[in-house]
Design a protein around this motif. Sequence first.
Motif, PDB file in Angstrom:
ATOM      1  N   PRO A 103     -20.601 -28.823 -14.108  1.00 14.39           N
ATOM      2  CA  PRO A 103     -20.198 -28.516 -15.300  1.00 14.39           C
ATOM      3  C   PRO A 103     -20.438 -27.041 -15.942  1.00 14.39           C
ATOM      4  O   PRO A 103     -19.592 -26.583 -16.961  1.00 14.39           O
ATOM      5  CB  PRO A 103     -21.135 -29.364 -16.115  1.00 14.39           C
ATOM      6  N   GLN A 104     -21.349 -26.273 -15.098  1.00 16.86           N
ATOM      7  CA  GLN A 104     -21.886 -25.002 -15.748  1.00 16.86           C
ATOM      8  C   GLN A 104     -20.641 -23.684 -14.955  1.00 16.86           C
ATOM      9  O   GLN A 104     -20.740 -22.733 -15.071  1.00 16.86           O
ATOM     10  CB  GLN A 104     -22.866 -24.612 -15.388  1.00 16.86           C
ATOM     11  N   ALA A 105     -19.648 -24.389 -14.305  1.00 13.23           N
ATOM     12  CA  ALA A 105     -18.764 -23.728 -13.441  1.00 13.23           C
ATOM     13  C   ALA A 105     -17.990 -22.783 -14.467  1.00 13.23           C
ATOM     14  O   ALA A 105     -17.344 -23.594 -15.279  1.00 13.23           O
ATOM     15  CB  ALA A 105     -18.409 -24.421 -12.668  1.00 13.23           C
ATOM     16  N   GLU A 106     -17.289 -21.366 -13.966  1.00 15.07           N
ATOM     17  CA  GLU A 106     -16.205 -20.865 -14.393  1.00 15.07           C
ATOM     18  C   GLU A 106     -15.469 -20.472 -13.362  1.00 15.07           C
ATOM     19  O   GLU A 106     -15.595 -19.691 -12.464  1.00 15.07           O
ATOM     20  CB  GLU A 106     -16.646 -19.678 -15.194  1.00 15.07           C
ATOM     21  N   ILE A 107     -14.243 -21.472 -13.453  1.00 12.11           N
ATOM     22  CA  ILE A 107     -13.221 -21.302 -12.247  1.00 12.11           C
ATOM     23  C   ILE A 107     -11.907 -20.472 -12.792  1.00 12.11           C
ATOM     24  O   ILE A 107     -11.491 -20.937 -13.885  1.00 12.11           O
ATOM     25  CB  ILE A 107     -12.943 -22.726 -11.539  1.00 12.11           C
TER      26      ILE A 107
END
Length: 235
Positions: A103-107
């Motif tokens: 959930p904390q990802a930045e893709i």
Amino acid sequence: MNSVPDAVQSTAKSAATMTRSENLRAPFMQEDVDAYLYELLPKRDPVLVEIEAYADRHRVPIIGPAVARLLSFLVQTGGAKRIFEMGSAIGYSTIWLARAAGPQAEIFYTDGDPENARRAQDYFRRAGVAKRIRVQTGDALDLLKKSSGKFDAIFIDVNKHQYPEALRVALPKLKKGGLILTDNTLWSGKAARPVAPDDKDTHGIQEFNRLIYSSKDLYPVLIPLRDGFTVARKL
Ligand SMILES: C[S@@+](CC[C@H](N)C(=O)[O-])C[C@H]1O[C@@H](n2cnc3c(N)ncnc32)[C@H](O)[C@@H]1O
């Protein structure tokens, strides 16, 4: 005397006779062994199954579930959160990246075709990962150059003749300890063979392989899974 148990025989038989699309095939591997590898894979959720079917029908090249699991495994074990994907098509690999990174990802999704991006965004919503993904259209190499900050992982899957330049652009944008992940690095086995002068894609792959293995800044491993997949860590 045949000492192979019936259950094993029937698995081998169904694997050998299973029909698989180009996205699910290693052209240089024995057919029955390759089929077996895909038979082992757990079922995907309905959105991924739908994308696999669409890619098969419309001949959209995607990494397929075996390479996707490797991608997901590397992201999970490496703890990558900020990931740039160069060449995302209809978002199949992007969804695997987003789920693996959490959930904390930045893709960063990038593709040159806005129609691909529209389709991908619909899949992202339905896969429950839209909030983690930034969609950008245009040339992936330019978009990466213009992006701010560095990345934990960069996935290269653009036009094959662009691979050497993609690597040059990616290296300074990668954090120390970060991963460069690259698909199609055996290119149906053509990477290993003499190549016609006008075959720009194979030349691109061969040059990429030479560059990455001669780099003092990277520690690469080419894994002969499906069409060849290279993972390299920045030293
Ligand atoms: C092999 S497909 C990507 C598949 C995707 N990574 C997956 O596995 O689901 C390559 C995509 O990259 C796009 N592409 C190729 N070169 C590009 C470039 N220089 N910039 C942006 N997109 C590019 C194509 O439009 C195509 O959709």
